[in-house]
Design a protein around this motif. Structure first.
Motif, PDB file in Angstrom:
ATOM      1  N   GLY A  14       0.501  -0.856   0.202  1.00  0.00           N
ATOM      2  CA  GLY A  14      -0.329   0.236   0.078  1.00  0.00           C
ATOM      3  C   GLY A  14       0.542   1.090   0.146  1.00  0.00           C
ATOM      4  O   GLY A  14       1.988   1.628  -0.572  1.00  0.00           O
ATOM      5  N   GLY A  16       3.072   2.542   1.859  1.00  0.00           N
ATOM      6  CA  GLY A  16       3.998   2.789   3.061  1.00  0.00           C
ATOM      7  C   GLY A  16       5.609   2.116   1.405  1.00  0.00           C
ATOM      8  O   GLY A  16       5.983   2.434   1.266  1.00  0.00           O
ATOM      9  N   GLU A  39       6.961  -8.900   2.516  1.00  0.00           N
ATOM     10  CA  GLU A  39       6.749  -8.638   1.711  1.00  0.00           C
ATOM     11  C   GLU A  39       7.801  -7.419   1.404  1.00  0.00           C
ATOM     12  O   GLU A  39       8.488  -6.611   0.651  1.00  0.00           O
ATOM     13  N   ALA A  59      10.751  -6.054  12.083  1.00  0.00           N
ATOM     14  CA  ALA A  59       9.510  -5.918  13.088  1.00  0.00           C
ATOM     15  C   ALA A  59       8.502  -5.395  13.786  1.00  0.00           C
ATOM     16  O   ALA A  59       7.833  -5.379  12.230  1.00  0.00           O
ATOM     17  N   ASP A  60       8.244  -5.448  14.388  1.00  0.00           N
ATOM     18  CA  ASP A  60       6.629  -5.578  15.036  1.00  0.00           C
ATOM     19  C   ASP A  60       6.761  -4.017  15.205  1.00  0.00           C
ATOM     20  O   ASP A  60       7.204  -3.985  16.726  1.00  0.00           O
ATOM     21  N   ASN A  87       4.138   4.133   9.171  1.00  0.00           N
ATOM     22  CA  ASN A  87       3.121   4.391   7.848  1.00  0.00           C
ATOM     23  C   ASN A  87       2.078   3.079   8.479  1.00  0.00           C
ATOM     24  O   ASN A  87       0.814   2.945   8.626  1.00  0.00           O
ATOM     25  N   ILE A  90      -3.279  -0.876  11.126  1.00  0.00           N
ATOM     26  CA  ILE A  90      -4.062  -1.371  10.745  1.00  0.00           C
ATOM     27  C   ILE A  90      -5.651  -0.343  11.566  1.00  0.00           C
ATOM     28  O   ILE A  90      -5.418   0.432  11.387  1.00  0.00           O
ATOM     29  N   VAL A 111      -0.656  -1.571  17.577  1.00  0.00           N
ATOM     30  CA  VAL A 111      -0.314  -0.827  16.301  1.00  0.00           C
ATOM     31  C   VAL A 111      -0.195   0.360  16.233  1.00  0.00           C
ATOM     32  O   VAL A 111       0.729   0.913  15.705  1.00  0.00           O
ATOM     33  N   ILE A 138       1.156   9.038   9.296  1.00  0.00           N
ATOM     34  CA  ILE A 138       0.725   8.371   8.606  1.00  0.00           C
ATOM     35  C   ILE A 138      -0.760   8.518   9.364  1.00  0.00           C
ATOM     36  O   ILE A 138      -1.161   7.419  10.156  1.00  0.00           O
ATOM     37  N   LYS A 159      -5.830   7.733  15.428  1.00  0.00           N
ATOM     38  CA  LYS A 159      -6.200   8.568  13.650  1.00  0.00           C
ATOM     39  C   LYS A 159      -6.145  10.210  14.663  1.00  0.00           C
ATOM     40  O   LYS A 159      -5.121  10.856  14.324  1.00  0.00           O
ATOM     41  N   GLU A 187     -10.002   7.601   0.987  1.00  0.00           N
ATOM     42  CA  GLU A 187     -10.466   6.530   0.807  1.00  0.00           C
ATOM     43  C   GLU A 187      -9.531   6.145  -0.608  1.00  0.00           C
ATOM     44  O   GLU A 187      -9.364   6.694  -1.037  1.00  0.00           O
ATOM     45  N   THR A 190      -5.969  -0.047  -1.256  1.00  0.00           N
ATOM     46  CA  THR A 190      -5.288  -0.461  -1.030  1.00  0.00           C
ATOM     47  C   THR A 190      -5.020  -2.276  -0.330  1.00  0.00           C
ATOM     48  O   THR A 190      -6.438  -2.304  -0.298  1.00  0.00           O
ATOM     49  N   ILE A 192      -5.542  -2.730   3.061  1.00  0.00           N
ATOM     50  CA  ILE A 192      -5.941  -2.372   4.509  1.00  0.00           C
ATOM     51  C   ILE A 192      -7.419  -3.440   4.153  1.00  0.00           C
ATOM     52  O   ILE A 192      -7.668  -3.523   6.126  1.00  0.00           O
ATOM     53  N   ASN A 195      -6.322  -6.167   6.850  1.00  0.00           N
ATOM     54  CA  ASN A 195      -6.929  -6.171   8.627  1.00  0.00           C
ATOM     55  C   ASN A 195      -8.186  -5.314   9.174  1.00  0.00           C
ATOM     56  O   ASN A 195      -7.616  -4.314   9.951  1.00  0.00           O
TER      57      ASN A 195
HETATM   58  P1  NAP Z   1      -1.528  -2.151   3.374  1.00  0.00           P
HETATM   59  O1  NAP Z   1      -1.841  -1.886   2.633  1.00  0.00           O
HETATM   60  O2  NAP Z   1      -2.449  -2.643   5.271  1.00  0.00           O
HETATM   61  O3  NAP Z   1      -0.752  -1.597   4.158  1.00  0.00           O
HETATM   62  C1  NAP Z   1      -0.429  -1.657   6.360  1.00  0.00           C
HETATM   63  C2  NAP Z   1       1.517  -2.011   6.485  1.00  0.00           C
HETATM   64  O4  NAP Z   1       1.809  -2.094   7.395  1.00  0.00           O
HETATM   65  C3  NAP Z   1       1.186  -3.719   5.930  1.00  0.00           C
HETATM   66  O5  NAP Z   1       2.189  -3.468   4.975  1.00  0.00           O
HETATM   67  C4  NAP Z   1       1.223  -4.386   7.528  1.00  0.00           C
HETATM   68  O6  NAP Z   1       1.915  -5.461   7.039  1.00  0.00           O
HETATM   69  C5  NAP Z   1       2.221  -3.448   7.944  1.00  0.00           C
HETATM   70  N1  NAP Z   1       1.719  -3.342   9.616  1.00  0.00           N
HETATM   71  C6  NAP Z   1       0.251  -3.874   9.861  1.00  0.00           C
HETATM   72  N2  NAP Z   1       0.899  -3.789  11.151  1.00  0.00           N
HETATM   73  C7  NAP Z   1       1.879  -3.663  12.041  1.00  0.00           C
HETATM   74  C8  NAP Z   1       2.910  -4.012  12.616  1.00  0.00           C
HETATM   75  N3  NAP Z   1       2.511  -4.503  13.982  1.00  0.00           N
HETATM   76  N4  NAP Z   1       4.644  -4.003  12.557  1.00  0.00           N
HETATM   77  C9  NAP Z   1       4.872  -3.676  11.028  1.00  0.00           C
HETATM   78  N5  NAP Z   1       3.824  -3.346  10.454  1.00  0.00           N
HETATM   79  C10 NAP Z   1       3.220  -3.658  10.603  1.00  0.00           C
HETATM   80  O7  NAP Z   1      -2.469  -0.158   4.438  1.00  0.00           O
HETATM   81  P2  NAP Z   1      -2.338   1.268   3.784  1.00  0.00           P
HETATM   82  O8  NAP Z   1      -3.859   1.384   3.292  1.00  0.00           O
HETATM   83  O9  NAP Z   1      -0.910   1.328   2.812  1.00  0.00           O
HETATM   84  O10 NAP Z   1      -2.246   1.818   5.079  1.00  0.00           O
HETATM   85  C11 NAP Z   1      -1.264   2.816   5.278  1.00  0.00           C
HETATM   86  C12 NAP Z   1      -1.593   3.721   6.408  1.00  0.00           C
HETATM   87  O11 NAP Z   1      -2.564   4.649   5.570  1.00  0.00           O
HETATM   88  C13 NAP Z   1      -1.838   3.308   7.484  1.00  0.00           C
HETATM   89  O12 NAP Z   1      -1.559   3.731   8.550  1.00  0.00           O
HETATM   90  C14 NAP Z   1      -4.252   3.034   7.857  1.00  0.00           C
HETATM   91  O13 NAP Z   1      -4.278   3.677   9.256  1.00  0.00           O
HETATM   92  C15 NAP Z   1      -3.487   4.264   6.990  1.00  0.00           C
HETATM   93  N6  NAP Z   1      -4.775   5.125   6.298  1.00  0.00           N
HETATM   94  C16 NAP Z   1      -5.477   3.940   4.647  1.00  0.00           C
HETATM   95  C17 NAP Z   1      -6.674   4.226   3.995  1.00  0.00           C
HETATM   96  C18 NAP Z   1      -6.434   3.322   3.251  1.00  0.00           C
HETATM   97  O14 NAP Z   1      -8.431   4.183   2.950  1.00  0.00           O
HETATM   98  N7  NAP Z   1      -6.077   2.748   2.506  1.00  0.00           N
HETATM   99  C19 NAP Z   1      -6.972   5.969   4.439  1.00  0.00           C
HETATM  100  C20 NAP Z   1      -6.726   6.156   5.405  1.00  0.00           C
HETATM  101  C21 NAP Z   1      -5.332   6.128   6.070  1.00  0.00           C
HETATM  102  P3  NAP Z   1       0.703  -6.408   6.952  1.00  0.00           P
HETATM  103  O15 NAP Z   1      -0.015  -6.857   6.116  1.00  0.00           O
HETATM  104  O16 NAP Z   1       1.713  -7.374   6.484  1.00  0.00           O
HETATM  105  O17 NAP Z   1       0.252  -7.015   8.132  1.00  0.00           O
END
Ligand code: NAP
Length: 258
Positions: A14, A16, A39, A59-60, A87, A90, A111, A138, A159, A187, A190, A192, A195
């Protein structure tokens, strides 16, 4: 002089992943941190294939010891740290407040909020040592502009708290020439959803009909990770040298509608 170095958490997918690739294209060496080895290795491989430099950091973000070790490895490899993209996050469980369990609440807080704290806590000493830097947190439209996402109380609280931390820390860190800003996206397409767990949505949904889709600037279509990565690139660079303590909404106007 060595090139600038960035740490990106959640760099395996996504936003990141897109941010890690964009920063590498801008010439930064990148620490790609995540908790799924395959990944983050794939992100590193793509950066290296394009001629950039990166290291995979497993790392977590909610584990203090693992974060300290990851940052130690990053600095051992590239010698410094200049940019931090907090970034990883979940969606967690979205459910009515009287249905959400303490364990589910704690998972999201651990998280999204404690993970952000640990990311900043662990990296600030390195940014100070480098003489300054840029932290990009983020966040989301949820908790900063939008309060209608059904059942998203725990997520929204994290958030909102991220933005509060950004504003509080902007003043504390300014004397060290460290800028800190929040990116609040709407939105974005990705993975997400993997999760996210939604329960009893009917009990929490707000029954509204949006006039022309939810994202006005793109005719209703969600944004792409690259739309967010471009703003992250700006905040990481000297072009945003006078910007700190600021939220930037990257939502195509969605948060104003909702
Ligand atoms: P994503 O594709 O699920 O990416 C999130 C990444 O964080 C994944 O690679 C996930 O790894 C990793 N991650 C989750 N928990 C973790 C942990 N404890 N330690 C290390 N890595 C961890 O989602 P995204 O949409 O790119 O989200 C990125 C950020 O944007 C988040 O903070 C989210 O709240 C924010 N956001 C997203 C949206 C949206 O619409 N997509 C909107 C507003 C805000 P795994 O997949 O291996 O678990």
């Amino acid at each position: 002089m060595r090139s600038a170095v960035a740490l990106v958490t959640g760099a395996g997918s996504g936003i990141g992943r897109a941010a890690a690739l964009a920063l590498a294209r801008d010439g930064l060496s990148v620490g790609a941190l995540g908790h799924t080895r395959g990944e983050i290795s794939s992100t590193v491989e793509e950066i290296e294939n394009a001629g950039g430099e990166a290291v995979a950091l497993l790392a977590d973000i909610s584990d203090e010891r693992q974060m300290a070790e990851a940052v130690r490895r990053l600095v051992a490899r590239f010698g410094r740290l200049d940019v931090v993209v907090a970034n990883a996050g979940i969606n967690g469980v979205w459910a009515p407040i009287d249905d959400l369990t303490l364990a589910e609440w704690n998972d999201t807080i651990s998280v999204n909020l404690t993970g952000t704290f640990l990311t900043i806590r662990t990296t600030v000493p390195e940014l100070k040592r480098a003489g300054g830097g840029s932290i990009i947190v983020i966040s989301s439209i949820n908790g900063t502009r939008t309060f209608t996402t059904p059942g998203a109380t725990a997520y929204t609280a994290t958030k909102a708290a991220q933005l509060a931390m950004v504003q509080q820390l902007a003043l504390e860190l300014a004397r060290h020439h460290i800028r800190i800003n929040a990116v609040c996206q709407g939105e974005i397409e990705t993975s997400i959803d993997a999760n996210t767990r939604l329960r009893k949505e009917k009990e929490t949904a707000i029954p509204v009909v949006w006039p022309e889709g939810q994202v006005p600037i793109s005719g209703g279509r969600p944004g792409r990770s690259e739309d967010v990565a471009d703003v992250i690139g700006f905040l990481a660079s000297d072009r945003s040298r006078h910007v700190t303590g600021s939220p930037i909404w990257v939502d195509g106007g969605q948060g104003l509608l909702r």
